[in-house]
Design an enzyme around this catalytic site. Structure first.
Site, PDB file in Angstrom:
ATOM      1  CG  ASP A 616     -13.406   0.697   2.439  1.00 53.09           C
ATOM      2  OD1 ASP A 616     -13.975   1.532   3.660  1.00 53.09           O
ATOM      3  OD2 ASP A 616     -11.886   0.378   3.147  1.00 53.09           O
ATOM      4  CG  LEU A 617     -10.048   6.290   2.497  1.00 56.64           C
ATOM      5  CD1 LEU A 617      -9.783   7.280   3.222  1.00 56.64           C
ATOM      6  CD2 LEU A 617      -9.708   6.661   0.748  1.00 56.64           C
ATOM      7  CG  ASP A 660     -11.617   3.640   5.677  1.00 57.25           C
ATOM      8  OD1 ASP A 660     -13.190   3.263   6.141  1.00 57.25           O
ATOM      9  OD2 ASP A 660     -10.894   2.867   5.854  1.00 57.25           O
TER      10      ASP A 660
END
Length: 746
Positions: A616-617, A660
């Site tokens: 996950d960004l 994301d």
């Protein structure tokens, strides 16, 4: 004179004769006694007269008695002579009496009646022979035979058959016999002549009749035979004898059927004989087999009838038969020909020179709906609306010129319906009889098939490629679309095997399963990669159908093909859209889960490890908020590129779940730490600044790692645990990775 006196004495009464005799004797005796006594004694005494009277009475009575006996015998003899004369006169047999000097003494009336000669015509035997036997040679022969018979006194005179010429010049057949009569000193010949002309003529007529009958029997073109009550052969004609293996009819006489070449049928023949003789009824025209002397079996048509004598008594059986083997063969052939004509599914018409129907077969009646009686006598233009009566003369002339007239027309049924026919007309002439025999074939089905064939031909030239092969998969016909799809012209493809399109992509097992399906189910269809003439490989949708004969044998194959390159591209695009992220072109959740299932199955088989990296960004939302979604989308694409650069094995998968969030599937790991190394590499790559549309962006990521089989045995559990590990990394300060640890481990 003496015969007159005797005749008068026979007419006098016996008593009167005695009185006359006594009176004469007394007168004579008394006169003699008186004269004698007078001469001797000179006197006449009473005693002498009385003695003379007594003596005269005794002598007269004795002499009278002797005369009476003589007259009685003479009367009896005279009666016998009269009776004999009457018999001779009335005797219906010619009779002649010759004395020992060969002079004729007597002829009876029958002699004159039969031969015409009287006593004055033939006074002696020589005169008789000259007239009766004018031929000197024959006369000498008869004389010698006659003398020979008379010289042998010890034997009875043997009858002699002679031919006598009558006074009127006609000849008669006579059976003559002679007898000597009279004492030793006087030999008479009594000759009897029996007229046997009628018998001889009858015998000759009978012989001629028998000869004629035998000629008739021999001339009859049939076998004739007759048997006695015990089925022994009494006679036959020469044809019958030859059938039995003999050259002469006499050789069969007395034989029975068991002794002839047809001994195998003997019991059957004898049973027929008994039936005819016991019932006294003929058995006519029945068929039965017969074995020839050569061992060949033939077929007979036999008739038998009782053989009767002149009293009407059955004394045997009379039979005739004919060899009908060839006739039966011809009969069978004619029956077969007639049956074939009658039962064929082609209407048959026989027409005379005027065009009138003289014969039709069963199918003609069925096809037109008329009975045979209704059709016979009709003209073809009465049920052919396309034929004019005026055209018949021209057609007939063409037929007589030995032309076969063939054309299509129409026939009208009795109910008014019309159907198409093909007519073929022929001409025959026999014994002055001229006929046309015409075949009318109902071509409704052919017309329908022609239409279907035209449609099929049009369909054959459709946009789909089509090819037809024989049972050995040799191409017989292709359509235009086949050429457009494959590049092979018709002349290039025909004669080649179907495998000229083989691309080499499919293995032998693929084709074996394909042909097995065709042979068992009659059809196969599916996608296949083929090769064009120019070498290009292309996908096509192929259907191969087997064409079978009525007995189930495959005779042809029909293949239809569609170039599905464009469809395949669309399908691939749709498949791509369904399994890849539209923004980053990375596999989406669906494809990831599918690959994860496959990877788990492989790891279970190989007892290896696999890992899920849930990424996950960090700080992605501010980018969207500050620079807009376009910049955010470009950033996500760049992240995807860096992730793919970090995961280089083809067996691994980088996917985007949405937003994301990214998931990396690492397969076939030999240790847990290998997943950590990949995670460190990813973190390092993503920590580098991103330049997007002249904007420098700094982000980081949090990575959670779940390892199979320690952190889950199923795809869902691994995904869930990797997600939890990612949150554990975020809680640890972000920009790092964490292996999954259950909450109890803290």
């Amino acid at each position: 004179m003496k015969y007159i006196l005797l005749s008068r004495l026979q007419r006098i009464n016996k008593y009167q004769l005695w009185l006359i005799s006594v009176a004469l004797a007394t007168m004579l005796t008394e006169s003699i006694v008186a004269i004698m006594e007078w001469l001797l004694k000179g006197e006449i005494s009473f005693d002498y007269l009385l003695t003379g009277l007594v003596a005269s009475l005794l002598v007269a009575s004795l002499i009278c008695a002797m005369i009476i006996v003589f007259l009685d015998q003479l009367s009896s003899l005279n009666d016998d002579n009269i009776q004999l004369s009457t018999i001779v006169t009335a005797l219906p047999i010619p009779l002649a009496l010759f004395d020992d000097k060969r002079n004729l003494q007597m002829l009876n009336p029958e002699f004159t009646k039969v031969f015409g000669y009287r006593l004055r015509d033939i006074p002696n035997l020589s005169a008789w022979q000259l007239q009766a036997f004018p031929d000197p040679v024959y006369r000498e022969t008869i004389g010698a035979e006659w003398q020979k018979r008379f010289e042998n006194d010890d034997q009875e005179f043997q009858p002699l058959e002679i031919k006598v010429r009558c006074k009127n010049g006609l000849n008669k057949h006579v059976m003559t016999t002679a007898t000597r009569i009279g004492g030793a000193g006087k030999k008479m010949q009594l000759v009897l002549l029996y007229d046997i002309s009628k018998r001889i003529n009858a015998m000759n007529a009978l012989a001629e009749s028998r000869s004629l009958l035998q000629s008739v029997i021999e001339t009859i073109p049939m076998r004739v035979f007759w048997k006695d009550l015990h089925s022994r052969y009494l006679g036959c004609n020469s044809q019958f004898a030859r059938d039995g293996g003999f050259t002469r009819t006499e050789d069969l006489l007395g034989k029975v059927d068991q002794q002839l070449s047809w001994r195998n049928q003997a019991l059957r023949y004898r049973a027929d004989d008994r039936q005819v003789m016991q019932s006294n009824l003929p058995k006519l025209a029945y068929e039965e087999p017969q074995t020839t002397p050569e061992g060949k079996e033939i077929l007979l048509r036999t008739s038998k009838a009782p053989l009767r004598n002149s009293l009407g008594e059955t004394i045997g059986v009379l039979g005739v038969y004919d060899d009908i083997t060839e006739l039966k063969k011809i009969e069978n052939e004619l029956w077969l020909a007639k049956t074939m004509v009658d039962k064929s599914k082609t209407a048959f018409f026989c027409l005379d020179s005027k065009g009138m129907v003289t014969y039709v077969n069963d199918y003609a009646c069925q096809s037109l709906g008329y009975s045979r009686d209704e059709l016979v006598g009709m003209a073809p233009w009465e049920f052919d609306p396309d034929l004019l009566a005026s055209a018949w003369s021209n057609i007939w002339q063409r037929l007589r010129d030995c032309e076969i007239v063939s054309h299509e027309s129409r026939h009208r049924r009795k109910d008014g319906t019309i159907f198409p026919v093909e007519l073929t007309c022929h001409y025959i002439a026999h014994n002055g009889l001229e006929l046309s025999f015409t075949f009318a074939q109902n071509i409704s089905e052919r017309k329908r098939l022609d239409t279907e064939l035209r449609i099929a031909a049009t369909a054959f030239e459709s946009q789909e490629g089509m090819m037809i092969t024989d049972a050995d998969a040799v191409i017989l016909k292709v359509n235009k679309s086949f050429t457009e799809i494959t590049g092979y012209a018709s002349e290039e493809a025909i004669g080649q095997k179907m495998n000229i399109l083989n691309s080499g992509i499919h293995d032998a097992l693929f084709f074996a399963e394909m042909w097995q399906s065709i042979d068992s189910k009659g059809v196969w269809q599916g996608e296949i990669w083929n090769r064009r003439k120019n070498g290009n490989i292309f996908p096509e949708w192929l259907t191969i159908s087997a064409v079978k004969s009525p007995d189930g044998k495959i005779t042809h194959y029909v293949g239809t093909m569609m170039d599905i390159t464009a469809r395949k591209a669309i399908e691939q695009h749709i498949h791509h859209l369904a399994h890849f992220d539209a923004l980053t072109d990375l596999p989406n959740r669906t494809l990831l889960i599918d690959r994860l299932h496959q990877a788990i199955a492989q790891a279970r088989r190989e007892r290896s490890l696999l890992a899920l990296l849930y990424l996950d960004l960090d700080k992605f939302k501010p980018v969207n908020d500050s620079f807009g979604h376009d910049v955010g989308d470009l950033l996500l694409k760049e992240v995807a590129n860096r992730l793919e650069a970090c995961v280089k094995r083809e067996t691994d998968t980088v996917s985007r779940l949405g937003g994301d969030e990214f998931v990396i599937l690492l397969c076939q790991l030999d240790r847990h730490s290998a997943a950590g190394l990949v995670a460190e590499n990813i973190l390092s790559s993503l920590n580098q600044p991103f330049v997007i549309q002249q904007h420098t962006l700094d982000i980081s990521s949090s990575i959670g790692i779940a390892v199979y089989p320690d952190d889950g045995l199923e795809a869902n559990s691994l995904m869930k645990n990797a997600d939890n590990a990612m949150y554990q990394a975020k809680c640890a300060g972000r920009g790092c990775f964490r292996f999954f640890r259950p909450k109890a481990d803290g």
